[in-house]
Design a protein around this motif. Structure first.
Motif, PDB file in Angstrom:
ATOM      1  N   SER A 143       8.092  15.280 -15.210  1.00  0.00           N
ATOM      2  CA  SER A 143       7.504  14.374 -14.217  1.00  0.00           C
ATOM      3  C   SER A 143       8.413  14.242 -12.996  1.00  0.00           C
ATOM      4  O   SER A 143       7.929  13.997 -11.879  1.00  0.00           O
ATOM      5  CB  SER A 143       7.254  12.997 -14.836  1.00  0.00           C
ATOM      6  OG  SER A 143       8.452  12.417 -15.298  1.00  0.00           O
ATOM      7  N   GLU A 144       9.738  14.399 -13.179  1.00  0.00           N
ATOM      8  CA  GLU A 144      10.653  14.355 -12.035  1.00  0.00           C
ATOM      9  C   GLU A 144      10.450  15.574 -11.148  1.00  0.00           C
ATOM     10  O   GLU A 144      10.468  15.476  -9.923  1.00  0.00           O
ATOM     11  CB  GLU A 144      12.099  14.277 -12.514  1.00  0.00           C
ATOM     12  CG  GLU A 144      12.457  13.006 -13.262  1.00  0.00           C
ATOM     13  CD  GLU A 144      12.379  11.768 -12.395  1.00  0.00           C
ATOM     14  OE1 GLU A 144      12.526  11.896 -11.155  1.00  0.00           O
ATOM     15  OE2 GLU A 144      12.153  10.665 -12.929  1.00  0.00           O
ATOM     16  N   LEU A 145      10.250  16.735 -11.775  1.00  0.00           N
ATOM     17  CA  LEU A 145       9.946  17.944 -10.999  1.00  0.00           C
ATOM     18  C   LEU A 145       8.618  17.797 -10.280  1.00  0.00           C
ATOM     19  O   LEU A 145       8.462  18.259  -9.141  1.00  0.00           O
ATOM     20  CB  LEU A 145       9.913  19.158 -11.931  1.00  0.00           C
ATOM     21  CG  LEU A 145       9.531  20.493 -11.282  1.00  0.00           C
ATOM     22  CD1 LEU A 145      10.557  20.896 -10.226  1.00  0.00           C
ATOM     23  CD2 LEU A 145       9.406  21.592 -12.344  1.00  0.00           C
ATOM     24  N   ALA A 146       7.659  17.117 -10.911  1.00  0.00           N
ATOM     25  CA  ALA A 146       6.342  16.933 -10.295  1.00  0.00           C
ATOM     26  C   ALA A 146       6.446  16.147  -8.990  1.00  0.00           C
ATOM     27  O   ALA A 146       5.703  16.419  -8.043  1.00  0.00           O
ATOM     28  CB  ALA A 146       5.400  16.233 -11.273  1.00  0.00           C
ATOM     29  N   ALA A 177       5.964   7.205 -12.856  1.00  0.00           N
ATOM     30  CA  ALA A 177       6.056   8.460 -12.110  1.00  0.00           C
ATOM     31  C   ALA A 177       4.773   8.726 -11.333  1.00  0.00           C
ATOM     32  O   ALA A 177       4.813   9.207 -10.189  1.00  0.00           O
ATOM     33  CB  ALA A 177       6.343   9.617 -13.069  1.00  0.00           C
ATOM     34  N   PHE A 178       3.631   8.397 -11.930  1.00  0.00           N
ATOM     35  CA  PHE A 178       2.355   8.600 -11.239  1.00  0.00           C
ATOM     36  C   PHE A 178       2.265   7.725  -9.992  1.00  0.00           C
ATOM     37  O   PHE A 178       1.795   8.170  -8.937  1.00  0.00           O
ATOM     38  CB  PHE A 178       1.197   8.305 -12.190  1.00  0.00           C
ATOM     39  CG  PHE A 178      -0.162   8.570 -11.604  1.00  0.00           C
ATOM     40  CD1 PHE A 178      -0.383   9.681 -10.809  1.00  0.00           C
ATOM     41  CD2 PHE A 178      -1.223   7.707 -11.848  1.00  0.00           C
ATOM     42  CE1 PHE A 178      -1.634   9.934 -10.263  1.00  0.00           C
ATOM     43  CE2 PHE A 178      -2.469   7.940 -11.304  1.00  0.00           C
ATOM     44  CZ  PHE A 178      -2.685   9.056 -10.515  1.00  0.00           C
ATOM     45  N   MET A 179       2.739   6.485 -10.085  1.00  0.00           N
ATOM     46  CA  MET A 179       2.740   5.601  -8.913  1.00  0.00           C
ATOM     47  C   MET A 179       3.569   6.199  -7.785  1.00  0.00           C
ATOM     48  O   MET A 179       3.151   6.205  -6.616  1.00  0.00           O
ATOM     49  CB  MET A 179       3.291   4.223  -9.299  1.00  0.00           C
ATOM     50  CG  MET A 179       2.364   3.379 -10.142  1.00  0.00           C
ATOM     51  SD  MET A 179       3.179   1.861 -10.704  1.00  0.00           S
ATOM     52  CE  MET A 179       3.657   1.125  -9.129  1.00  0.00           C
ATOM     53  N   VAL A 180       4.756   6.700  -8.119  1.00  0.00           N
ATOM     54  CA  VAL A 180       5.624   7.298  -7.098  1.00  0.00           C
ATOM     55  C   VAL A 180       4.949   8.507  -6.461  1.00  0.00           C
ATOM     56  O   VAL A 180       4.961   8.673  -5.240  1.00  0.00           O
ATOM     57  CB  VAL A 180       6.980   7.700  -7.717  1.00  0.00           C
ATOM     58  CG1 VAL A 180       7.836   8.447  -6.698  1.00  0.00           C
ATOM     59  CG2 VAL A 180       7.727   6.467  -8.218  1.00  0.00           C
ATOM     60  N   ILE A 181       4.330   9.359  -7.281  1.00  0.00           N
ATOM     61  CA  ILE A 181       3.668  10.560  -6.768  1.00  0.00           C
ATOM     62  C   ILE A 181       2.504  10.198  -5.856  1.00  0.00           C
ATOM     63  O   ILE A 181       2.307  10.820  -4.798  1.00  0.00           O
ATOM     64  CB  ILE A 181       3.212  11.444  -7.951  1.00  0.00           C
ATOM     65  CG1 ILE A 181       4.420  12.129  -8.567  1.00  0.00           C
ATOM     66  CG2 ILE A 181       2.172  12.471  -7.509  1.00  0.00           C
ATOM     67  CD1 ILE A 181       4.128  12.895  -9.836  1.00  0.00           C
ATOM     68  N   PRO A 232       6.598  -6.593 -11.522  1.00  0.00           N
ATOM     69  CA  PRO A 232       6.503  -6.436 -12.982  1.00  0.00           C
ATOM     70  C   PRO A 232       7.407  -5.316 -13.481  1.00  0.00           C
ATOM     71  O   PRO A 232       7.663  -4.337 -12.766  1.00  0.00           O
ATOM     72  CB  PRO A 232       5.023  -6.093 -13.201  1.00  0.00           C
ATOM     73  CG  PRO A 232       4.318  -6.592 -11.979  1.00  0.00           C
ATOM     74  CD  PRO A 232       5.296  -6.446 -10.853  1.00  0.00           C
ATOM     75  N   THR A 233       7.875  -5.445 -14.716  1.00  0.00           N
ATOM     76  CA  THR A 233       8.783  -4.463 -15.300  1.00  0.00           C
ATOM     77  C   THR A 233       8.138  -3.079 -15.344  1.00  0.00           C
ATOM     78  O   THR A 233       7.024  -2.911 -15.821  1.00  0.00           O
ATOM     79  CB  THR A 233       9.178  -4.885 -16.724  1.00  0.00           C
ATOM     80  OG1 THR A 233       9.762  -6.187 -16.652  1.00  0.00           O
ATOM     81  CG2 THR A 233      10.182  -3.919 -17.317  1.00  0.00           C
ATOM     82  N   LYS A 234       8.866  -2.094 -14.830  1.00  0.00           N
ATOM     83  CA  LYS A 234       8.382  -0.706 -14.794  1.00  0.00           C
ATOM     84  C   LYS A 234       9.573   0.203 -15.036  1.00  0.00           C
ATOM     85  O   LYS A 234      10.658  -0.040 -14.528  1.00  0.00           O
ATOM     86  CB  LYS A 234       7.765  -0.403 -13.415  1.00  0.00           C
ATOM     87  CG  LYS A 234       6.879   0.806 -13.413  1.00  0.00           C
ATOM     88  CD  LYS A 234       5.517   0.516 -13.978  1.00  0.00           C
ATOM     89  CE  LYS A 234       4.976   1.621 -14.838  1.00  0.00           C
ATOM     90  NZ  LYS A 234       5.344   1.595 -16.237  1.00  0.00           N
ATOM     91  N   GLY A 235       9.360   1.243 -15.799  1.00  0.00           N
ATOM     92  CA  GLY A 235      10.452   2.135 -16.174  1.00  0.00           C
ATOM     93  C   GLY A 235      10.799   3.154 -15.110  1.00  0.00           C
ATOM     94  O   GLY A 235      10.540   4.346 -15.290  1.00  0.00           O
ATOM     95  N   LEU A 236      11.379   2.724 -14.003  1.00  0.00           N
ATOM     96  CA  LEU A 236      11.840   3.628 -12.959  1.00  0.00           C
ATOM     97  C   LEU A 236      13.323   3.387 -12.707  1.00  0.00           C
ATOM     98  O   LEU A 236      13.761   2.244 -12.584  1.00  0.00           O
ATOM     99  CB  LEU A 236      11.062   3.405 -11.658  1.00  0.00           C
ATOM    100  CG  LEU A 236       9.607   3.896 -11.625  1.00  0.00           C
ATOM    101  CD1 LEU A 236       8.920   3.445 -10.353  1.00  0.00           C
ATOM    102  CD2 LEU A 236       9.543   5.413 -11.754  1.00  0.00           C
ATOM    103  N   VAL A 282      -2.890  15.640 -11.884  1.00  0.00           N
ATOM    104  CA  VAL A 282      -1.517  15.208 -12.178  1.00  0.00           C
ATOM    105  C   VAL A 282      -1.532  13.847 -12.863  1.00  0.00           C
ATOM    106  O   VAL A 282      -0.803  13.612 -13.837  1.00  0.00           O
ATOM    107  CB  VAL A 282      -0.684  15.148 -10.879  1.00  0.00           C
ATOM    108  CG1 VAL A 282       0.689  14.522 -11.151  1.00  0.00           C
ATOM    109  CG2 VAL A 282      -0.504  16.540 -10.295  1.00  0.00           C
ATOM    110  N   GLY A 283      -2.375  12.942 -12.362  1.00  0.00           N
ATOM    111  CA  GLY A 283      -2.453  11.597 -12.924  1.00  0.00           C
ATOM    112  C   GLY A 283      -2.883  11.601 -14.379  1.00  0.00           C
ATOM    113  O   GLY A 283      -2.307  10.889 -15.214  1.00  0.00           O
TER     114      GLY A 283
END
Length: 420
Positions: free
Chosen positions: A157-160, A208-212, A378-382, A196-197
């Motif tokens: 997902s980082e490469l994406a 990761a989808f939010m960032v993309i 809100p808590t998000k894993g980024l 991708v989503g």
């Protein structure tokens, strides 16, 4: 040097096709004109040295904080076989690998990245499919997001993020003539994002989808897509993410825990990380308790060396330390966006959109991480870019920043009268 500056001032209007406004560098993207950006001084080394030093400073500070935040983890039975320096050493190795990859990346001209953009995007899609296969992808805590590569794990997902950025910039260059027509300009990109989503949500990795999505939408907007269309797309995206939250019970629980992390229902559950992050900031006050003095990292605050590294910074360096981190990121993003505008001014539209896309990527992810740590979101894993522990993230962020430095290098070559 004075003669060089005079020749540069005389050549820029001809290169860009506009009359200069004052002392600023005019920037044009199709029929949209920007003015007032300042020229970047050209150093002897031919690239933006202050930007490089800020990146190195964030990496070094991040390495120190990862060591500080993870030093007590071996006391946990889960990490009983690890040395106290385990995560710091691995993080240093990731940084070294990232710097080598960045150095190699810098050697490739932007024309090569433009030519390879669709193929890199296709490769990222393939990896996102493969990581979902049980006998290939590595599952952790119910999520399947990693490839196990021996001593390290790779997160596609980082490469994406990087490949979507390159693809979106190349896409806008190819669609420049039809950008005012919604279906011709936007619909194909929307289909690519939907694919991708679906793959990312299957992992699941909504962060990761939010960032993309933000990267792609930002490049569409900067590329000149009609503003009314852009805001319509924005409303659709917000509605889609809201629907995803409402249809997922554990995502709803995160929202409720964010609204009241101290409640009896959430204090030991979904609100546990947030409540202890806020305690860490409270303990730090103005000047902090000193490097290494954090109490929350002693098994109270989960993921202190990854998603909640800023909370440890706040506890050990106080409000002053947090403001310095925020200030460094603001300066970094502003500098990257300026390099992008400068490339567009020189009619290097792909290069400019890529640089600005990297700025959106680093800036938005830092904004989300800082907001989560402070309880504003809100808590998000980024992770916090360039600072938090995480091999794939560090590697791809450094590659992205190397591309920005390459854009700046080619800008300077063009302004000196050479070829990129």
């Amino acid at each position: 040097m004075a003669n060089t500056g005079a020749r540069l001032s005389a050549q820029l209007p001809r290169l860009v096709g506009l009359r200069p406004a004052g002392d600023g560098l005019p920037v044009r993207l199709s029929n949209r004109t920007y003015a007032g950006t300042r020229n970047t001084p050209m150093g002897e080394l031919g690239f933006d040295q202050p930007l490089l030093w800020v990146v190195i400073g964030l990496l070094a500070w991040g390495l120190v904080m990862v060591y500080s935040a993870s030093i007590a983890l071996p006391d946990n039975p889960r990490f009983a076989n690890y040395a106290s320096t385990h995560f710091a050493v691995r993080h240093a190795i990731f940084i070294a690998i990232g710097l080598i990859a960045a150095l190699a990346t810098f050697q490739f001209p932007m024309k090569t990245w433009e030519r390879m953009a669709p193929w890199l995007f296709a490769a990222a899609l393939l990896l996102l499919v493969l990581v979902l296969l049980p006998f290939i992808g590595k599952g952790v805590n119910g999520a399947r997001r990693w490839f196990s590569l021996g001593i390290i794990s790779f997160q596609p997902s980082e490469l994406a993020k990087l490949t979507v950025l390159l693809y979106a910039a190349d896409y806008m260059v190819r669609k420049m003539e039809v950008k005012e027509r919604f279906f011709a300009a936007v619909a194909p990109m929307a289909v690519a994002l939907a694919v991708v989503g679906m793959l990312l949500l299957a992992e699941p990795d909504m962060g990761a989808f939010m960032v993309i999505v933000v990267i792609a939408m930002g490049i569409l907007f900067l590329g000149g897509v009609n503003a009314r269309m852009f805001f319509l797309i924005g409303l659709v995206v917000v509605a889609a993410f809201s629907a995803m939250v409402m249809m997922s019970e554990w995502r709803r629980e995160r929202i409720f825990a964010y609204l009241d992390p101290w409640s009896e229902q959430y204090a030991l559950g979904k609100g546990y990380q947030l409540s202890h992050s806020l305690i860490a900031f409270g303990r730090g006050e103005i000047f902090g308790v000193g490097l290494g003095g954090s109490v929350e990292k002693l098994h109270w605050l989960p993921e202190a060396h990854t998603d909640f590294l800023l909370a440890v910074v706040g506890e050990e360096f106080g409000l002053i330390g947090v403001l310095i981190v925020i200030g460094l990121f603001l300066w970094l993003i502003r500098r990257i966006m300026h390099i992008g505008r400068q490339a567009i001014a020189l009619d290097q539209v792909f290069s400019g959109l890529v640089a600005q896309g990297v700025g959106l990527w680093i800036g938005f992810q830092a904004f989300i991480n800082i907001g989560v740590n402070l309880g504003a979101l809100p808590t998000k894993g980024l992770t916090l870019p360039l600072m938090s522990y995480g091999g794939s993230a560090i590697l791809l962020e450094l590659v992205g920043l190397a591309i920005v430095l390459r854009v700046d290098y080619e800008n300077r070559m063009m302004m000196k009268g050479g070829r990129s």
